[in-house]
Design an enzyme around this catalytic site. Structure first.
Site, PDB file in Angstrom:
ATOM      1  N   ASN A 172       0.875  -1.180   0.000  1.00 26.96           N
ATOM      2  CA  ASN A 172       0.000   0.000   0.000  1.00 26.96           C
ATOM      3  C   ASN A 172       0.906   1.223   0.000  1.00 26.96           C
ATOM      4  O   ASN A 172       1.501   1.549   1.017  1.00 26.96           O
ATOM      5  CB  ASN A 172      -0.896  -0.029   1.249  1.00 26.96           C
ATOM      6  CG  ASN A 172      -1.741   1.238   1.376  1.00 26.96           C
ATOM      7  OD1 ASN A 172      -1.767   2.068   0.476  1.00 26.96           O
ATOM      8  ND2 ASN A 172      -2.431   1.378   2.505  1.00 26.96           N
ATOM      9  N   LYS A 220       0.148   4.241  -0.264  1.00 24.69           N
ATOM     10  CA  LYS A 220      -0.469   5.432   0.351  1.00 24.69           C
ATOM     11  C   LYS A 220      -0.223   6.657  -0.544  1.00 24.69           C
ATOM     12  O   LYS A 220      -0.199   6.510  -1.771  1.00 24.69           O
ATOM     13  CB  LYS A 220       0.049   5.607   1.781  1.00 24.69           C
ATOM     14  CG  LYS A 220      -0.137   4.318   2.609  1.00 24.69           C
ATOM     15  CD  LYS A 220       0.102   4.465   4.061  1.00 24.69           C
ATOM     16  CE  LYS A 220      -0.129   3.121   4.750  1.00 24.69           C
ATOM     17  NZ  LYS A 220       0.030   3.181   6.202  1.00 24.69           N
ATOM     18  N   HIS A 266      -9.580   1.370   5.151  1.00 21.31           N
ATOM     19  CA  HIS A 266      -8.258   1.504   5.775  1.00 21.31           C
ATOM     20  C   HIS A 266      -8.379   2.429   6.991  1.00 21.31           C
ATOM     21  O   HIS A 266      -9.130   3.401   6.977  1.00 21.31           O
ATOM     22  CB  HIS A 266      -7.244   2.058   4.768  1.00 21.31           C
ATOM     23  CG  HIS A 266      -5.844   1.957   5.280  1.00 21.31           C
ATOM     24  ND1 HIS A 266      -5.330   2.868   6.185  1.00 21.31           N
ATOM     25  CD2 HIS A 266      -4.874   1.039   5.059  1.00 21.31           C
ATOM     26  CE1 HIS A 266      -4.079   2.504   6.474  1.00 21.31           C
ATOM     27  NE2 HIS A 266      -3.784   1.403   5.809  1.00 21.31           N
ATOM     28  N   GLU A 275      -6.637   4.725   8.055  1.00 24.17           N
ATOM     29  CA  GLU A 275      -6.393   6.157   7.817  1.00 24.17           C
ATOM     30  C   GLU A 275      -7.636   6.825   7.244  1.00 24.17           C
ATOM     31  O   GLU A 275      -7.920   7.992   7.543  1.00 24.17           O
ATOM     32  CB  GLU A 275      -5.169   6.328   6.898  1.00 24.17           C
ATOM     33  CG  GLU A 275      -3.882   6.019   7.655  1.00 24.17           C
ATOM     34  CD  GLU A 275      -2.737   5.493   6.814  1.00 24.17           C
ATOM     35  OE1 GLU A 275      -2.783   5.608   5.574  1.00 24.17           O
ATOM     36  OE2 GLU A 275      -1.785   4.948   7.408  1.00 24.17           O
ATOM     37  N   GLU A 293      -5.314  -4.975  10.444  1.00 22.84           N
ATOM     38  CA  GLU A 293      -4.247  -4.009  10.689  1.00 22.84           C
ATOM     39  C   GLU A 293      -4.498  -3.300  12.020  1.00 22.84           C
ATOM     40  O   GLU A 293      -5.298  -2.356  12.073  1.00 22.84           O
ATOM     41  CB  GLU A 293      -4.216  -2.958   9.575  1.00 22.84           C
ATOM     42  CG  GLU A 293      -3.969  -3.517   8.190  1.00 22.84           C
ATOM     43  CD  GLU A 293      -3.407  -2.478   7.229  1.00 22.84           C
ATOM     44  OE1 GLU A 293      -2.267  -2.648   6.811  1.00 22.84           O
ATOM     45  OE2 GLU A 293      -4.095  -1.488   6.948  1.00 22.84           O
ATOM     46  N   GLY A 323       2.737   2.097  10.916  1.00 27.54           N
ATOM     47  CA  GLY A 323       3.707   3.184  10.798  1.00 27.54           C
ATOM     48  C   GLY A 323       4.418   3.527  12.096  1.00 27.54           C
ATOM     49  O   GLY A 323       5.086   4.545  12.193  1.00 27.54           O
ATOM     50  N   SER A 340       3.571  -2.400  10.306  1.00 24.16           N
ATOM     51  CA  SER A 340       5.017  -2.487  10.514  1.00 24.16           C
ATOM     52  C   SER A 340       5.612  -3.842  10.136  1.00 24.16           C
ATOM     53  O   SER A 340       6.509  -4.331  10.804  1.00 24.16           O
ATOM     54  CB  SER A 340       5.376  -2.114  11.966  1.00 24.16           C
ATOM     55  OG  SER A 340       5.008  -0.769  12.224  1.00 24.16           O
TER      56      SER A 340
HETATM   57  P1  13P Z   1       3.131   0.195   7.754  1.00 29.36           P
HETATM   58  O1  13P Z   1       3.617  -1.073   7.113  1.00 29.36           O
HETATM   59  O2  13P Z   1       3.893   1.406   7.306  1.00 29.36           O
HETATM   60  O3  13P Z   1       3.008   0.079   9.237  1.00 29.36           O
HETATM   61  O4  13P Z   1       1.635   0.452   7.189  1.00 29.36           O
HETATM   62  C1  13P Z   1       0.719  -0.593   7.211  1.00 29.36           C
HETATM   63  C2  13P Z   1      -0.471  -0.180   6.443  1.00 29.36           C
HETATM   64  O5  13P Z   1      -1.202   0.717   6.813  1.00 29.36           O
HETATM   65  C3  13P Z   1      -0.761  -0.890   5.182  1.00 29.36           C
HETATM   66  O6  13P Z   1      -2.043  -0.612   4.728  1.00 29.36           O
END
Ligand code: 13P
Length: 249
Positions: free
Chosen positions: A9, A11, A93, A95, A165, A171, A210
């Site tokens: 992803n 982003k 997601h 976010e 997740e 992150g 992560s």
């Molecule tokens: P990270 O791997 O940067 O923690 O992000 C995970 C994520 O949100 C994938 O959709």
């Protein structure tokens, strides 16, 4: 056995040049590794990624509108994603839930639209740190999945995937331990889908939060973890390659 999926992803990252490079590298992995490799670039980069990569790479979007084509300035419909060649779309997601206040009901409508249009939804679910500390992780996941089951029926998951997740792991460098992640994945498969045993057995449940080259193998070795949804590490081609190789074992 469920073939593992590794999805990057990206982003809101990447220049045109980055996307061409990352897509090319991911395409090589898709063609050579014994796992399914996918990437979700920003929507404006989807066509470019599809053009640059080997055809075995799955290319998807990070979101779609909850309604069909029409007056929704700034939105992108599931039909548009299909026409562009998207194989999957992330919905819900954390976010999107956090910064755009997407509710379970809205996410369920996006899931439904994706399936109606013909693109595979990957439903993202997960608890916040506060929810984990209050001991309500299972309640949160049950609620997030139930919203989709209510609108689309449990059998809709035969043509979908789930990404667990934990928000506190995204992150932050704080990965769930393989045991923590496995316990949650087993709960999702065994408890939330107990009314559809056949489907539960084939349902892909990816872990995200992560995941790095140095922890992927241990996570993917767990019985109910069917691959990963990778954020930061998917922007570093060598790191992403290590993760894909871990999934192909
Ligand atoms: P990270 O791997 O940067 O923690 O992000 C995970 C994520 O949100 C994938 O959709």
């Amino acid at each position: 056995m469920r073939r593992k999926w590794v999805i990057g992803n990206w982003k809101m990252n990447g220049s045109t040049r980055d996307v061409l490079d990352w897509a090319l590298r991911a395409g090589q992995l898709a063609a050579s590794e014994a796992c399914t490799v996918g990437v979700a670039p920003a929507a404006i980069h989807v066509t470019m990624a599809l053009g640059a990569a080997d055809k075995s790479l799955l290319v998807g979007a990070q979101d779609c509108a909850a309604v069909t084509n029409g007056a929704r300035t700034g939105e992108i419909s599931a039909e548009m994603l299909v026409e562009a060649g998207c194989h999957f779309v992330l919905v819900g997601h954390s976010e999107r839930r956090q910064y755009w206040h997407e509710t379970d009901a809205l996410v369920a409508r996006k899931f439904k639209r994706a399936q109606e249009a013909g693109v595979t939804p990957v439903l993202c679910i997960g608890e916040t740190r506060d929810e984990r500390e209050r001991g309500v992780t299972e309640d949160v996941l049950r609620r997030q999945v139930a919203a989709v089951i209510e609108l689309c029926g449990i059998e809709a998951f035969a043509a979908a995937a789930i990404a667990y997740e934990p928000v506190w792991a995204i992150g932050t460098g704080l990965t769930a331990t393989p045991e923590q992640a496995q316990a949650v994945h087993a709960f999702i498969r065994g408890e939330l889908f107990k009314d559809a045993a056949m489907l539960a057995g084939s349902l892909r449940i990816l872990y995200g939060g992560s995941v790095k080259g140095n922890n992927a193998a241990e996570l993917f070795a767990q019985a109910d973890i069917d691959g990963g949804l990778i954020g930061g590490a998917s922007l570093v081609p060598d790191e992403f390659a290590t993760i894909c190789r871990a999934a192909a074992r």
